[in-house]
Scaffold this motif. Structure first.
Motif, PDB file in Angstrom:
ATOM      1  N   TYR A  81       0.809  -1.217   0.000  1.00 62.00           N
ATOM      2  CA  TYR A  81       0.000   0.000   0.000  1.00 62.00           C
ATOM      3  C   TYR A  81       0.847   1.274   0.000  1.00 62.00           C
ATOM      4  N   LEU A  82       2.150   1.091   0.055  1.00 59.59           N
ATOM      5  CA  LEU A  82       3.035   2.251   0.097  1.00 59.59           C
ATOM      6  C   LEU A  82       2.995   3.011  -1.235  1.00 59.59           C
ATOM      7  N   VAL A  83       2.836   4.331  -1.147  1.00 62.07           N
ATOM      8  CA  VAL A  83       2.917   5.164  -2.354  1.00 62.07           C
ATOM      9  C   VAL A  83       4.394   5.471  -2.575  1.00 62.07           C
ATOM     10  N   GLU A  84       4.928   5.001  -3.701  1.00 65.90           N
ATOM     11  CA  GLU A  84       6.380   5.086  -3.890  1.00 65.90           C
ATOM     12  C   GLU A  84       6.844   6.291  -4.689  1.00 65.90           C
ATOM     13  N   SER A  85       5.946   6.857  -5.503  1.00 67.51           N
ATOM     14  CA  SER A  85       6.385   8.041  -6.266  1.00 67.51           C
ATOM     15  C   SER A  85       5.224   9.013  -6.422  1.00 67.51           C
ATOM     16  N   PRO A  86       5.521  10.309  -6.593  1.00 66.81           N
ATOM     17  CA  PRO A  86       4.465  11.326  -6.723  1.00 66.81           C
ATOM     18  C   PRO A  86       3.526  11.054  -7.893  1.00 66.81           C
ATOM     19  N   GLU A  87       4.012  10.346  -8.926  1.00 69.16           N
ATOM     20  CA  GLU A  87       3.164  10.067 -10.107  1.00 69.16           C
ATOM     21  C   GLU A  87       1.954   9.205  -9.733  1.00 69.16           C
ATOM     22  N   GLN A  88       2.031   8.520  -8.591  1.00 68.93           N
ATOM     23  CA  GLN A  88       0.923   7.655  -8.188  1.00 68.93           C
ATOM     24  C   GLN A  88      -0.255   8.460  -7.610  1.00 68.93           C
ATOM     25  N   ILE A  89      -0.026   9.743  -7.344  1.00 70.88           N
ATOM     26  CA  ILE A  89      -1.121  10.578  -6.830  1.00 70.88           C
ATOM     27  C   ILE A  89      -1.463  11.621  -7.892  1.00 70.88           C
ATOM     28  N   VAL A  90      -2.738  11.652  -8.273  1.00 69.66           N
ATOM     29  CA  VAL A  90      -3.144  12.544  -9.368  1.00 69.66           C
ATOM     30  C   VAL A  90      -3.663  13.875  -8.828  1.00 69.66           C
ATOM     31  N   ASN A  91      -3.206  14.956  -9.475  1.00 67.79           N
ATOM     32  CA  ASN A  91      -3.748  16.279  -9.170  1.00 67.79           C
ATOM     33  C   ASN A  91      -4.982  16.470 -10.049  1.00 67.79           C
ATOM     34  N   ILE A  92      -6.172  16.348  -9.461  1.00 65.69           N
ATOM     35  CA  ILE A  92      -7.403  16.371 -10.285  1.00 65.69           C
ATOM     36  C   ILE A  92      -7.683  17.770 -10.851  1.00 65.69           C
ATOM     37  N   TYR A  93      -7.003  18.783 -10.332  1.00 61.79           N
ATOM     38  CA  TYR A  93      -7.244  20.148 -10.824  1.00 61.79           C
ATOM     39  C   TYR A  93      -6.369  20.480 -12.024  1.00 61.79           C
ATOM     40  N   ASP A  94      -5.454  19.565 -12.386  1.00 55.28           N
ATOM     41  CA  ASP A  94      -4.608  19.762 -13.564  1.00 55.28           C
ATOM     42  C   ASP A  94      -5.384  19.300 -14.798  1.00 55.28           C
ATOM     43  N   LYS A  95      -5.645  20.232 -15.718  1.00 51.27           N
ATOM     44  CA  LYS A  95      -6.439  19.901 -16.910  1.00 51.27           C
ATOM     45  C   LYS A  95      -5.606  19.223 -17.987  1.00 51.27           C
ATOM     46  N   GLY A  96      -4.296  19.126 -17.776  1.00 49.50           N
ATOM     47  CA  GLY A  96      -3.469  18.333 -18.694  1.00 49.50           C
ATOM     48  C   GLY A  96      -2.636  19.114 -19.688  1.00 49.50           C
ATOM     49  N   SER A  97      -3.001  20.384 -19.952  1.00 49.97           N
ATOM     50  CA  SER A  97      -2.182  21.167 -20.888  1.00 49.97           C
ATOM     51  C   SER A  97      -2.111  22.613 -20.407  1.00 49.97           C
ATOM     52  N   PHE A  98      -1.080  23.316 -20.864  1.00 54.83           N
ATOM     53  CA  PHE A  98      -0.869  24.707 -20.460  1.00 54.83           C
ATOM     54  C   PHE A  98      -2.090  25.575 -20.813  1.00 54.83           C
ATOM     55  N   ILE A  99      -2.576  25.418 -22.052  1.00 52.74           N
ATOM     56  CA  ILE A  99      -3.700  26.251 -22.519  1.00 52.74           C
ATOM     57  C   ILE A  99      -4.963  25.967 -21.689  1.00 52.74           C
ATOM     58  N   ASP A 100      -5.242  24.694 -21.466  1.00 46.87           N
ATOM     59  CA  ASP A 100      -6.454  24.347 -20.702  1.00 46.87           C
ATOM     60  C   ASP A 100      -6.349  24.839 -19.258  1.00 46.87           C
ATOM     61  N   ASN A 101      -5.147  24.734 -18.682  1.00 49.88           N
ATOM     62  CA  ASN A 101      -4.958  25.240 -17.314  1.00 49.88           C
ATOM     63  C   ASN A 101      -5.078  26.757 -17.257  1.00 49.88           C
ATOM     64  N   LEU A 102      -4.607  27.403 -18.326  1.00 55.16           N
ATOM     65  CA  LEU A 102      -4.698  28.875 -18.390  1.00 55.16           C
ATOM     66  C   LEU A 102      -6.166  29.313 -18.491  1.00 55.16           C
ATOM     67  N   LYS A 103      -6.932  28.593 -19.313  1.00 55.37           N
ATOM     68  CA  LYS A 103      -8.367  28.908 -19.452  1.00 55.37           C
ATOM     69  C   LYS A 103      -9.067  28.746 -18.114  1.00 55.37           C
ATOM     70  N   GLU A 104      -8.704  27.677 -17.406  1.00 53.25           N
ATOM     71  CA  GLU A 104      -9.291  27.404 -16.090  1.00 53.25           C
ATOM     72  C   GLU A 104      -8.916  28.532 -15.120  1.00 53.25           C
ATOM     73  N   ARG A 105      -7.639  28.898 -15.152  1.00 49.27           N
ATOM     74  CA  ARG A 105      -7.103  29.923 -14.253  1.00 49.27           C
ATOM     75  C   ARG A 105      -7.772  31.276 -14.490  1.00 49.27           C
ATOM     76  N   TRP A 106      -8.035  31.592 -15.748  1.00 47.51           N
ATOM     77  CA  TRP A 106      -8.634  32.882 -16.083  1.00 47.51           C
ATOM     78  C   TRP A 106     -10.159  32.813 -16.189  1.00 47.51           C
ATOM     79  N   CYS A 107     -10.729  31.648 -15.860  1.00 43.41           N
ATOM     80  CA  CYS A 107     -12.196  31.451 -15.923  1.00 43.41           C
ATOM     81  C   CYS A 107     -12.749  31.772 -17.312  1.00 43.41           C
ATOM     82  N   LEU A 108     -12.058  31.306 -18.369  1.00 47.69           N
ATOM     83  CA  LEU A 108     -12.536  31.610 -19.736  1.00 47.69           C
ATOM     84  C   LEU A 108     -13.495  30.524 -20.227  1.00 47.69           C
TER      85      LEU A 108
END
Ligand code: ZN
Ligand code: ZN
Length: 231
Positions: free
Chosen positions: A204-231
């Motif tokens: 059950y040990l979490v061995e690397s940060p990749e095993q935990i997902v940041n659900i607020y990351d939309k996956g790309s710079f542009i999509d995160n920017l749109k989210e950040r600016w509420c576009l």
């Protein structure tokens, strides 16, 4: 409104300072003395909280400052260079009072040098700010969340985080040191309870940060920017 990720943010959490329910991605600002939804940080330069409600203006301010300081640094640097190069020739062919010309030249050069140094120093600071924000956009997180993730990743590297029944727990220091591996706290620091499990914990040990997902990351710079600016 964002959903709770059950890692950084947990439902039914009451702020210990202002006693109000904490929405996902919010943080209490000790200067404004309230919980701010989607808080990035409290900015001392504009003396206000920076959150999704004003991030588009904050980013514009950073960009305008960055471009202006870059322009002033380059222009003043080039002016000093051409002044130094051309002044000797100018002096040679000028019939005016040379002492007065040299004195004026030194004053102008000193002022330009001051302008250049000021603009360049602030440009370095602004470059760091812009670089930091670009990294945050790429990672899909706020400054506040970046600090939290840093703490969680440090715990993962030190083998403190376990995932049991789809929930994350932090093993207690004592339980880890005495080799029993049977006392855990929730990753939700507001929970305050101690948990123990019967099964062997190795798997059950979490061995690397990749095993935990940041659900607020939309996956790309542009999509995160749109989210950040509420576009
Ligand atoms: Zn609060
Ligand atoms: Zn604030």
């Amino acid at each position: 409104m964002y959903q709770y990720d059950h890692i950084l943010y947990h439902p039914n959490t009451i702020c210990r300072t202002c006693q109000s329910p904490k929405p996902a991605r919010s943080k209490h600002c000790s200067i404004c003395q309230e919980c701010i939804p989607t808080l990035d940080h409290h900015c001392i330069w504009i003396n206000a909280c920076v959150s999704q409600s004003n991030l588009i203006y904050f980013d514009s301010l950073l960009l305008v400052n960055f471009v202006s300081l870059f322009y002033v640094s380059v222009r003043s640097g080039l002016l000093i260079k051409s002044l130094n190069q051309n002044f000797v020739t100018f002096l040679k062919y000028s019939s005016s009072d040379k002492t007065a010309l040299i004195s004026n030249f030194k004053t102008v050069r000193k002022n330009l040098l001051t302008l250049f140094l000021l603009a360049f120093c602030f440009l370095l600071v602004m470059t760091w700010f812009v670089y930091t924000q670009i990294n945050l956009i790429m990672d899909g997180m706020s400054s506040n969340e970046s600090d939290k993730w840093f703490a969680i990743h440090s715990l993962i590297y030190d083998h403190f985080i376990y995932k049991i029944d789809n929930k994350y727990y932090v093993i207690t220091e004592d339980s880890k040191n005495d080799g029993t591996f049977n006392k855990f706290n929730s990753i939700n620091f507001y929970d305050g309870k101690t948990y123990s499990f019967n099964q062997s914990m190795e798997n059950y040990l979490v061995e690397s940060p990749e095993q935990i997902v940041n659900i607020y990351d939309k996956g790309s710079f542009i999509d995160n920017l749109k989210e950040r600016w509420c576009l």
